[in-house]
Design an enzyme around this catalytic site. Structure first.
Site, PDB file in Angstrom:
ATOM      1  CG  ASP A 191       3.090 -30.965  -2.419  1.00  0.00           C
ATOM      2  OD1 ASP A 191       3.375 -32.150  -2.237  1.00  0.00           O
ATOM      3  OD2 ASP A 191       3.640 -30.016  -1.844  1.00  0.00           O
ATOM      4  CB  CYS A 232       4.363  -0.528   1.974  1.00  0.00           C
ATOM      5  SG  CYS A 232       3.120  -1.591   2.679  1.00  0.00           S
ATOM      6  CB  CYS A 252      -0.881   0.004   1.243  1.00  0.00           C
ATOM      7  SG  CYS A 252       0.099  -0.011   2.746  1.00  0.00           S
ATOM      8  CG  ASP A 312       5.237 -30.384  -5.492  1.00  0.00           C
ATOM      9  OD1 ASP A 312       4.973 -31.594  -5.487  1.00  0.00           O
ATOM     10  OD2 ASP A 312       5.186 -29.650  -4.493  1.00  0.00           O
TER      11      ASP A 312
END
Lengths: 717, 59
Positions: free
Chosen positions: A427, A28, A25, A616
């Site tokens: 997973d 920040c 935002c 994965d």
């Protein structure tokens, strides 16, 4: 003092780029830009909100760790990234944007002249306006048309055709014929149409490329800086840093705690604990001793070890997985995007139509010039202006909407593929579960026990200690004062508190009892010992993501059956399958997962793979579409089409819904574009299309398509 | 007709000026962070001055 030095003696500032995924935002931005300069080494900081990066100007010789600590002080996690990698990515869209700017400028000016002609300029005035238009249009077409000309030429040279072929032919024929018209004092010149066509098409191209940039820079900003080398000891016992490319088998490297191994090898000194989650997806750290084999990519979380290298570079286990991933991704790159599939039908149809119009008028005895003019009018009016915008406009609006709700889309075809999936595979660790252990029974401990555990745990980097520290700090426990802190890697951490030996770990000074006594239930646990007696056992669980059950249920409602493929043992997966009512395959290696997905794909299914670990990776790359949580390993994030932030699985449903909505809007856009052609083509064939009508029809259809695409702004709800 | 001889170059010149301005903004990186630009308007005061004040205060 350092402040003074900085102000009096301005050293040349050095620029470094940091990826800060947590920028959310305006607050920040100001927090970072105003807070970072308080650090003595930092001169200025500039936040790029779009790419979630911060450019830091700092003094020469500043310590990167200090700068990252400055970020941490403000509550942000930062990773240093290479600067050039971002610049290269954005060059493509920048050149498209420049071509678009030139085309836009030319379009506006030519339109100004065209309006005078349409409103009745005659004779020499019209000729002068036509010449002026030509003077603006021809260089513009030469400059802005290059992306289309090169791609069309490439397609033709390989004997194929794509959307760029009719565009190029249309634009070149139109400007050539218009030039001839101008020279012979004819009434109709299509310079405005040709340039407008380029402008709209470039807009579509640019939108498409911007979307891919955004996702890519988003991914780069998520990638962490992995160690690229190791300290190596030579025969004389001196240690020096060796780049990972220069490592050789039989070298001995020192891996400090917190470092990743750059090569496979065998431990020759020291014992430690290794975090194998990158390779196996298992969150539990694995103890390693002298003569144990260790693999590149694992993280040393215990104490320093010496490793004799056995395999380097392309021969490491991790490179093997990367290779599998690359091969699996190839099948995906063969996916033909909707726009290209449309072009395959569209291009020949348009050319045939123009040819028929030309032949028809010739047979009717209209003369070459008149017939050619009609044929060009057909080409211009059918040129895929609206078609070129139909797909990218819809996809970028959706991608923007998804990004606002924390889902990154890698590229447009990912949305197309996601709309087609008919089964989902999860997973377990890190995907269905949070992938981080959390203590469950802390409220049963006394305040003193909590204080002792906190003071011990916060001195250890072990994942369980970290989890414990975090949980205890949340409970506002203040640590007890302890001394003689000593960590025994793989065993636990001990210290003295008021002359009492305290110890946090599995077993106290008793290696022999490291038998499956208290971990037979597959539960993570650790004990607090006082004076050698266990006074409290802390149990940890890897919690399910909060909405896992709802999401699996919703998938079922959407006719997408879901199941689990896990690298963990059946025992560890069973409670989750029971809870979620899913089928599961367990103890799968990366190769097994890949093979299973390939089997499903060959059986005609479109699989959505959702996973996080390196194990994965191949499966993510092979799935018809794939998603990874923001906490996933770098490999997982690289291989996935979508990355979702936060602790919930809800984004999966959001993304699928958005993809399906996009698909239907794209379909509508195609219908609009084709409907426009059905209306306009007869006009062109019968010779009613003047430059004015062409301009109106083209801009009108493009605007309608874009307006329709804007309806997707709320697609991520 | 005479008017056109003056007006058309002016029109084209203004257009070129616009194009030059566009290229300039592009080169200066003003389109690099469009989302950030939309948020920065919410920040208080002038960034630079405030930063300097903070810096002084921290000494």
């Amino acid at each position: 003092m350092t402040h003074m030095a900085k102000n009096l003696d301005p050293q040349p500032a050095i620029e470094s780029n940091f990826a800060v995924p947590d920028i959310r935002c305006a607050g920040c931005i100001s927090k970072l830009e105003n807070g970072l300069i308080l650090s003595p080494q930092i001169i200025s900081a500039r936040v790029n909100f779009t790419t979630k990066q911060v450019v830091v100007h700092h003094i020469a010789g500043a310590n990167m760790a200090d700068i990252i600590a400055a970020f941490a002080l403000l509550g942000f996690e930062a990773h240093q990234i290479e600067k050039n990698s971002i610049d290269n990515i954005q060059n493509d869209s920048k050149s498209l944007l420049m071509a678009m700017g030139v085309a836009g400028f030319a379009m506006m000016n030519i339109m100004l002249l065209s309006v005078s002609i349409w409103s009745g300029a005659e004779g020499s005035t019209r000729d002068m306006f036509h010449w002026l238009s030509a003077a603006i249009a021809l260089p513009t077409i030469a400059y802005s048309g290059r992306p289309f000309f090169t791609s069309a030429w490439r397609a033709l040279r390989h004997g194929g055709t794509n959307m760029d072929v009719p565009i190029s032919i249309g634009v070149i024929l139109a400007s050539g014929l218009s030039l001839y018209e101008t020279a012979t004092h004819g009434p109709h010149a299509y310079f405005d149409g040709a340039v407008m066509l380029l402008f709209f098409l470039l807009t579509g191209r640019w939108l498409d490329s911007v979307m891919r940039d955004r996702a890519r820079s988003g991914v780069t900003s998520l990638l962490k800086n992995m160690g690229n080398g190791a300290m190596v000891i030579d025969e004389k016992g001196h240690s020096h840093f060796v780049d990972s490319t220069a490592l050789l088998p039989h070298m001995v490297m020192i891996i400090a705690a917190g470092e990743r191994l750059p090569a496979d090898g065998v431990i020759i000194y020291g014992k430690t604990q290794l975090d194998l989650s990158l390779l196996t997806g298992e969150s539990q750290p694995c103890p390693a001793n002298v003569n144990d084999k260790v693999l590149a990519g694992t993280l040393n979380i215990g104490s320093p070890i010496h490793v004799r290298i056995t395999e380097i570079g392309a021969f490491t286990a991790i490179a093997d997985i990367a290779r599998l991933m690359g091969e699996a991704a190839q099948s995906k790159s063969r996916y033909v995007r909707i726009a290209d599939r449309a072009a395959k039908l569209y291009a020949p149809a348009v050319h045939l139509l123009a040819l028929l119009a030309f032949a028809g008028w010739m047979i009717m005895g209209a003369g070459v010039h008149q017939s050619l003019l009609i044929a060009v009018a057909v080409l211009i009016i059918t040129c895929p202006c609206a078609l070129g915008l139909a797909v990218p406009a819809a996809q970028i609006v959706t991608a923007g909407a998804l990004m606002r709700s924390g889902i990154l889309v890698k590229d447009g075809s990912a949305l197309e593929r996601l709309a087609e999936i008919d089964m989902a595979i999860f997973d377990k660790t890190g995907t269905l579960t949070m992938g981080r252990p959390e203590p469950v029974n802390l409220h049963d401990a006394t305040d003193l026990q909590c204080a002792l555990m906190l003071s011990l745990a916060q001195h250890s980097r072990h994942p369980l200690s970290k989890a414990l520290t975090h949980a205890l700090q949340q409970m506002n426990i203040s640590p007890a004062i302890i001394e003689d802190i000593d960590e025994d890697a793989g065993m636990g951490i001990g210290a003295k508190w008021q002359d009492i030996d305290i110890f946090l770990g599995r077993h106290f000074n008793d290696e022999a009892s490291n038998s499956p006594v208290n971990n037979d239930e597959e539960t993570l646990s650790t004990n607090l010992f006082m004076d050698g007696k266990s006074v409290f056992t802390i149990f940890f669980t890897d919690n399910l993501r909060g909405d896992a059950k709802d999401v699996v249920h919703d998938l079922k409602l959407m006719n997408i059956p879901a199941s689990i493929m896990s690298g963990d043992k059946a025992k560890a997966v069973a409670p989750i399958t029971k809870l979620l009512g899913m089928t599961a395959q367990t103890a799968m290696l990366p190769q097994d997962k890949l093979a299973a997905i390939k089997r499903f794909e060959q059986a005609g299914h479109h699989v959505l793979m959702i996973g996080d670990g390196l194990n994965d990776g191949p499966a993510l790359a092979a799935g018809h579409a794939s998603m990874a949580p923001g906490s996933a390993s770098d490999a997982g994030k690289n291989a996935a089409d979508f990355i979702f932030m936060g602790d919930n699985l809800r984004p999966i449903i959001q993304a699928i819904n958005a993809a399906r909505k996009t698909k239907s809007i794209v379909r509508q856009n195609f219908q609009l574009a084709i409907g426009y052609n059905i209306f306009a083509v007869p006009l062109a064939i019968f010779g009613y299309v003047t430059p004015l009508i062409a301009a109106l029809a083209m801009s009108g259809s493009s605007l309608i398509v874009v307006a329709n695409a804007l309806r997707l702004r709320g697609a991520a709800k | 007709m005479n008017g056109l001889i003056i007006l058309i170059p002016i029109a084209l010149g203004l257009g070129l000026l616009g194009l030059a301005a566009f290229f300039w903004t592009l080169k200066r990186g003003q389109y690099d962070d469009l989302d950030g630009a939309a948020l920065r308007i919410l920040l208080d005061g002038d960034g630079d001055e405030k930063q300097n004040e903070d810096k002084d205060a921290s000494k």
